[in-house]
Design a protein around this motif. Sequence first.
Motif, short mmCIF file in Angstrom:
data_model
loop_
_atom_site.label_atom_id
_atom_site.label_comp_id
_atom_site.label_asym_id
_atom_site.label_seq_id
_atom_site.Cartn_x
_atom_site.Cartn_y
_atom_site.Cartn_z
N LEU A 11 -16.17 -7.14 38.00
CA LEU A 11 -14.95 -7.93 37.87
C LEU A 11 -14.02 -7.69 39.06
N ARG A 12 -13.86 -6.43 39.42
CA ARG A 12 -13.00 -6.10 40.55
C ARG A 12 -13.55 -6.68 41.86
N VAL A 36 -5.08 -6.12 33.31
CA VAL A 36 -6.13 -6.41 34.28
C VAL A 36 -6.65 -5.12 34.89
N VAL A 37 -5.75 -4.19 35.18
CA VAL A 37 -6.16 -2.87 35.71
C VAL A 37 -7.10 -2.18 34.73
N GLY A 38 -6.77 -2.25 33.45
CA GLY A 38 -7.62 -1.63 32.43
C GLY A 38 -8.99 -2.25 32.36
N TRP A 39 -9.07 -3.58 32.50
CA TRP A 39 -10.37 -4.25 32.47
C TRP A 39 -11.23 -3.80 33.64
N GLU A 40 -10.64 -3.74 34.82
CA GLU A 40 -11.42 -3.40 36.01
C GLU A 40 -11.83 -1.93 36.04
N GLY A 219 -7.06 -3.45 19.40
CA GLY A 219 -7.70 -2.14 19.49
C GLY A 219 -7.63 -1.51 20.86
N GLU A 220 -6.90 -2.16 21.78
CA GLU A 220 -6.73 -1.58 23.11
C GLU A 220 -5.93 -0.28 23.01
N VAL A 221 -4.98 -0.25 22.08
CA VAL A 221 -4.23 0.96 21.73
C VAL A 221 -4.59 1.30 20.29
#
Length: 294
Positions: A11-12, A36-40, A219-221
């Motif tokens: 993705l990045r 977006v940072v978390g996804w990458e 569920g991310e947190v």
Amino acid sequence: MPVRHVDGHLLRNVRRAADLTQGEVAERLGVSVPAVVGWESGKSVPDGEKLPALADALGMDLDELFPRSLPPDLADLRCDAGYSQYQTAAITGTRSAGPVANAERGRRRLAEKFLPLLAEAYGVSVVELLAAQERSFSPDPRPPDPEGQRTRRTRIAVGDTAPKAPTDLPVTIAEKITHLLAETYAAPCPTDAQIAERGNAELSAEVLSEDLVRQLRTGEVTAASAEVLNALAAALAVPVLFFSTDDSEVHRIISGMRLVRGGMASLAARGEGEGLPAELLEFIGGVVAGMRPN
């Protein structure tokens, strides 16, 4: 449920090749830059319904960027069409996303009248929709999660002979929020922003934000302070016990709420309900009082 594979490293690289910043991607999808940072980084994954928009923003084919090894089930079809569960209520013309949520979980098949409506919205044929529904009702053919992530669990004490709560009870904060919105919530499902606004208004404090509610719902947190749980409970009109107690209490609270919303005003009037938590009885009393004419 079959899901698409999200590779944060890929993705990045694709984003960089498209000459886009993380901020530009976030703006196009209507999410925060930290998301977006978390996804990458691989610390989190996008909501399934955001994957089509994300692939489009990066100029990639959905199947190429986010491959799926198994045929789609109902949730996959919905996500591929870019719809959240909330939004399906508008498609089916119902007050909540309950019919779709129940079908996606393999609990209750879709009513025949919903089939053409959903098929058209998802861009598939009714035959394809029915095939996906059968996959939603079939045992999960995938191997266990290699990281050992729990999908469902029931706390069982050694030597405990008391009746056990159903094994499909919501346990995590995300599952509990989803359960309320999809199955129990009486009004049309509120948005994350509306939940945050209601909770803050009830507590007269800025406790929730739209981003935090979304992260808890997806569920991310996975953990929250007592103050946040209080605000969520207030926003969704349930006892805070719903978010802070074990499975057996959650089962009893859900049962109590269903009775109240089913018109059980006579329970409080007759003084019945022995065995329900004290806070739930107070909650039921408040609902019943609201039902009575002035």
